[in-house]
Write an enzyme that holds these catalytic residues in place. Structure first.
Site, PDB file in Angstrom:
ATOM      1  N   LYS A  13     -44.253  60.216 -18.192  1.00  0.00           N
ATOM      2  CA  LYS A  13     -42.883  59.678 -18.565  1.00  0.00           C
ATOM      3  C   LYS A  13     -42.769  59.141 -19.795  1.00  0.00           C
ATOM      4  O   LYS A  13     -41.915  59.460 -20.738  1.00  0.00           O
ATOM      5  CB  LYS A  13     -42.246  58.669 -17.545  1.00  0.00           C
ATOM      6  N   ARG A  88     -35.667  51.735 -10.459  1.00  0.00           N
ATOM      7  CA  ARG A  88     -36.700  52.000  -9.733  1.00  0.00           C
ATOM      8  C   ARG A  88     -36.259  51.535  -8.185  1.00  0.00           C
ATOM      9  O   ARG A  88     -37.182  51.620  -7.534  1.00  0.00           O
ATOM     10  CB  ARG A  88     -37.850  51.095 -10.031  1.00  0.00           C
ATOM     11  N   ARG A 127     -57.313  56.696 -18.138  1.00  0.00           N
ATOM     12  CA  ARG A 127     -56.290  55.785 -18.942  1.00  0.00           C
ATOM     13  C   ARG A 127     -56.972  54.325 -18.865  1.00  0.00           C
ATOM     14  O   ARG A 127     -56.771  53.770 -20.215  1.00  0.00           O
ATOM     15  CB  ARG A 127     -54.883  55.879 -18.678  1.00  0.00           C
ATOM     16  N   ARG A 133     -55.568  48.684 -19.532  1.00  0.00           N
ATOM     17  CA  ARG A 133     -54.303  48.569 -19.044  1.00  0.00           C
ATOM     18  C   ARG A 133     -54.514  47.885 -17.549  1.00  0.00           C
ATOM     19  O   ARG A 133     -54.996  48.483 -16.774  1.00  0.00           O
ATOM     20  CB  ARG A 133     -53.194  49.485 -18.844  1.00  0.00           C
ATOM     21  N   ARG A 144     -48.785  50.373  -7.325  1.00  0.00           N
ATOM     22  CA  ARG A 144     -47.652  51.082  -7.859  1.00  0.00           C
ATOM     23  C   ARG A 144     -47.203  52.461  -7.210  1.00  0.00           C
ATOM     24  O   ARG A 144     -46.098  52.648  -7.217  1.00  0.00           O
ATOM     25  CB  ARG A 144     -48.200  51.316  -9.310  1.00  0.00           C
TER      26      ARG A 144
HETATM   27  P1  AMP Z   1     -44.499  51.000 -16.145  1.00  0.00           P
HETATM   28  O1  AMP Z   1     -45.091  50.781 -17.534  1.00  0.00           O
HETATM   29  O2  AMP Z   1     -42.979  51.594 -16.117  1.00  0.00           O
HETATM   30  O3  AMP Z   1     -45.583  51.570 -15.144  1.00  0.00           O
HETATM   31  O4  AMP Z   1     -44.275  49.425 -15.564  1.00  0.00           O
HETATM   32  C1  AMP Z   1     -45.183  48.637 -15.638  1.00  0.00           C
HETATM   33  C2  AMP Z   1     -44.899  47.451 -14.649  1.00  0.00           C
HETATM   34  O5  AMP Z   1     -43.767  46.734 -14.837  1.00  0.00           O
HETATM   35  C3  AMP Z   1     -44.803  48.004 -13.223  1.00  0.00           C
HETATM   36  O6  AMP Z   1     -45.440  48.183 -12.423  1.00  0.00           O
HETATM   37  C4  AMP Z   1     -43.623  46.536 -12.714  1.00  0.00           C
HETATM   38  O7  AMP Z   1     -44.515  45.691 -12.253  1.00  0.00           O
HETATM   39  C5  AMP Z   1     -42.935  46.343 -13.914  1.00  0.00           C
HETATM   40  N1  AMP Z   1     -41.745  47.361 -14.119  1.00  0.00           N
HETATM   41  C6  AMP Z   1     -41.402  48.174 -15.213  1.00  0.00           C
HETATM   42  N2  AMP Z   1     -40.317  48.585 -14.803  1.00  0.00           N
HETATM   43  C7  AMP Z   1     -39.719  48.127 -13.609  1.00  0.00           C
HETATM   44  C8  AMP Z   1     -38.388  48.100 -13.044  1.00  0.00           C
HETATM   45  N3  AMP Z   1     -37.524  49.203 -13.326  1.00  0.00           N
HETATM   46  N4  AMP Z   1     -38.384  47.495 -11.805  1.00  0.00           N
HETATM   47  C9  AMP Z   1     -39.207  46.635 -11.402  1.00  0.00           C
HETATM   48  N5  AMP Z   1     -40.475  46.401 -12.278  1.00  0.00           N
HETATM   49  C10 AMP Z   1     -40.690  47.200 -13.415  1.00  0.00           C
END
Ligand code: AMP
Length: 188
Positions: A13, A88, A127, A133, A144
């Site tokens: 994404k 989400r 990654r 990360r 996740r």
């Molecule tokens: P991402 O980079 O989108 O995979 O987000 C990394 C982490 O940030 C996720 O595993 C959550 O802990 C938090 N996070 C990001 N976006 C959201 C969201 N829309 N709702 C809740 N937690 C989020």
């Protein structure tokens, strides 16, 4: 145009959102990037979410909704928004609709990156090795992925009922995925 890039973690994404930003000038709104920036800056918010993020769990709806609300207010003249990693949960999807009703145009397309969840583990291991990360470690990544299937994937019917979802093959190479996304956005 306002669109959501939808799919599990590590589906691509972020990569595709950045391409669309370069090609179409839309503004990418990634709550993950915003939260990582908050952590890097050492802000109170950043400290509050650090452990939750590293575990792979979701931070609270209130926090991410407020981040999106701010970002929309700061980018009033944008020609479009790419929502990446948001919404989400059902509560986030409802809040997004309400915010967009106030700020301008609704979501027009939800582009679903169709991926093989089993193969994502290999992708994310790579990654993890390259970028380090914390939440890409195998244990957090499994959380996740589970959160995606339990909380996020159930949003799809909500958008499907509105006729907004277009699936693209997210396992193709980056260029081909980008082409499929463009076609999905341009088709009526
Ligand atoms: P991402 O980079 O989108 O995979 O987000 C990394 C982490 O940030 C996720 O595993 C959550 O802990 C938090 N996070 C990001 N976006 C959201 C969201 N829309 N709702 C809740 N937690 C989020």
């Amino acid at each position: 145009m306002n669109l959501i890039l939808f799919g599990p973690p590590a589906a691509g994404k972020g990569t595709q959102a950045k391409r669309l930003t370069a090609e179409r000038g839309y503004v990418q709104l990634s709550t993950g990037d915003m939260l990582r920036a908050a952590r890097k800056s050492g802000s109170e918010l950043g400290n509050k979410v650090a452990a939750i993020m590293d575990s792979g769990s979701l931070v609270s709806d209130d926090i991410v909704i407020a981040l999106i609300e701010d970002a929309l207010a700061q980018n009033k003249s944008a020609s479009g928004f790419i929502f990446d990693g948001f919404p989400r949960t059902v509560a986030q999807a409802e809040a997004l609709d309400a915010m967009l009703a106030r700020h301008g145009k609704p979501i027009e397309r939800v582009v679903l990156l169709e991926v093989d969840a089993g193969k994502l583990l290999d992708r994310v291991a790579k990654r993890f090795a390259e970028e380090g990360r914390a939440d890409d470690n195998p244990v957090s990544f499994k959380v996740r992925l589970d959160k995606y299937f339990a909380e996020t994937a159930p949003l799809l019917p909500y958008y499907e009922k509105q006729g907004k979802v277009r699936g693209v093959d997210g396992m193709a190479n980056i260029e081909d995925v980008a082409k499929s996304i463009s076609a999905a956005l341009d088709a009526r």
